[in-house]
Design an enzyme around this catalytic site. Structure first.
Site, PDB file in Angstrom:
ATOM      1  N   ASP A 127     -57.934  12.905 -47.899  1.00 48.15           N
ATOM      2  CA  ASP A 127     -59.343  12.786 -48.288  1.00 48.15           C
ATOM      3  C   ASP A 127     -59.444  12.113 -49.660  1.00 48.15           C
ATOM      4  O   ASP A 127     -58.600  11.275 -49.997  1.00 48.15           O
ATOM      5  CB  ASP A 127     -59.982  14.182 -48.297  1.00 48.15           C
ATOM      6  CG  ASP A 127     -61.428  14.158 -47.835  1.00 48.15           C
ATOM      7  OD1 ASP A 127     -62.262  13.605 -48.572  1.00 48.15           O
ATOM      8  OD2 ASP A 127     -61.718  14.684 -46.751  1.00 48.15           O
ATOM      9  N   HIS A 142     -66.062  15.301 -52.049  1.00 44.33           N
ATOM     10  CA  HIS A 142     -65.906  15.451 -50.600  1.00 44.33           C
ATOM     11  C   HIS A 142     -64.613  16.176 -50.251  1.00 44.33           C
ATOM     12  O   HIS A 142     -64.599  17.161 -49.501  1.00 44.33           O
ATOM     13  CB  HIS A 142     -65.939  14.069 -49.935  1.00 44.33           C
ATOM     14  CG  HIS A 142     -65.936  14.098 -48.445  1.00 44.33           C
ATOM     15  ND1 HIS A 142     -64.779  14.176 -47.697  1.00 44.33           N
ATOM     16  CD2 HIS A 142     -66.960  14.044 -47.551  1.00 44.33           C
ATOM     17  CE1 HIS A 142     -65.086  14.173 -46.416  1.00 44.33           C
ATOM     18  NE2 HIS A 142     -66.401  14.095 -46.295  1.00 44.33           N
ATOM     19  N   SER A 152     -67.563  16.137 -41.111  1.00 44.94           N
ATOM     20  CA  SER A 152     -66.487  16.266 -42.113  1.00 44.94           C
ATOM     21  C   SER A 152     -66.174  17.719 -42.409  1.00 44.94           C
ATOM     22  O   SER A 152     -65.035  18.063 -42.745  1.00 44.94           O
ATOM     23  CB  SER A 152     -66.879  15.569 -43.419  1.00 44.94           C
ATOM     24  OG  SER A 152     -66.717  14.179 -43.319  1.00 44.94           O
TER      25      SER A 152
END
Length: 247
Positions: free
Chosen positions: A21, A54, A186
């Site tokens: 990520d 994120h 996600s």
């Protein structure tokens, strides 16, 4: 002294989940406590500071839901959240080569490439379980790498708290499972990665394909699938119980 071999065995049998990520904030208590293996494939350093947030959100879900699983943070995305196929592929190979049994890929796009396909094949051929987000465009077109996984991996759609498909969640015959993800697929994918880690910790003798089968068989669809939710919403407790029966 007599207890030492048993203790060591318990540590070795815990699977490691790699979060490919944008990095992670290692100061977050859930992550700091895990002392994750960390690497940035772009800079070839161990600096995985997350400038987008994120990766930190994804990693926190895995850390919170996966029991005693090991954690690996592999930064492949930029601060804007963009991923090149080359960096994604390098991260997949790094994670596999450094012992990750489960790879969480909360990333994707409408096109694939030879380098991405090769990296996914590399992971699957070495017995890793690849979990990828199905995508947030509510489209029936394939999203990659999720649509590359086949029977050796899990493409994850998102549901709302009432169990219905999230309006944005992609669909298609390549979708395997669903999980809660009101803010995007996600954040559904790491719930499935965490469930896979619990299954593997319960029964380390299972292969990746067997872990996939256990998760699909015990999901809310009870063996029936749809293009929108695959085999249904993941049920970690039922999957662990099933894995225990297979010992």
């Amino acid at each position: 002294m007599g207890l030492l071999p048993a203790v060591l065995a318990a540590v070795v049998l815990q699977p490691t989940v790699a979060i490919v990520d944008t990095g992670a904030d290692l100061r977050v208590p859930e992550l700091a406590a895990r002392r994750p293996v960390v690497y940035d494939v772009r800079t070839r350093t161990h600096d995985v500071r997350d400038l987008s947030g994120h990766g930190t959100r994804v990693a926190r879900i895995v850390a919170r839901e996966s029991g005693g699983a090991g954690l690996m943070i592999v930064r492949a995305g930029s601060s804007s959240g963009a991923f090149s196929d080359r960096n994604e592929a390098a991260a997949i190979r790094y994670a596999v080569d450094h012992g990750a049994r489960i790879l969480n890929l909360s990333l994707g796009g409408p096109r694939t490439s030879a380098v991405e396909r090769s990296a996914v094949r590399y992971a699957l051929a070495r017995g890793a379980l690849v979990v990828a987000a199905a995508g947030d465009d509510y489209a029936s077109r394939p999203e990659y790498p999720a649509a590359l996984l086949g029977a050796g991996g899990l493409a994850v759609a998102a549901v709302l708290r009432d169990g219905t498909r999230a309006p944005f969640s992609n669909s298609g015959p390549w979708v395997s499972l669903a999980a809660l993800g009101e803010d995007g697929t996600s954040f559904a994918a790491p719930l499935v990665s965490a469930a896979a880690a619990r299954v593997w910790a319960t029964n380390p003798r299972l292969t990746a394909r067997q872990v996939v089968a256990v998760l699909e068989e015990t999901a809310s669809g009870r063996g029936a699938r749809t293009d929108e939710l695959g085999y249904g919403v993941v049920d970690a407790a039922a999957a662990v119980a099933r894995a225990r029966q297979l010992k």
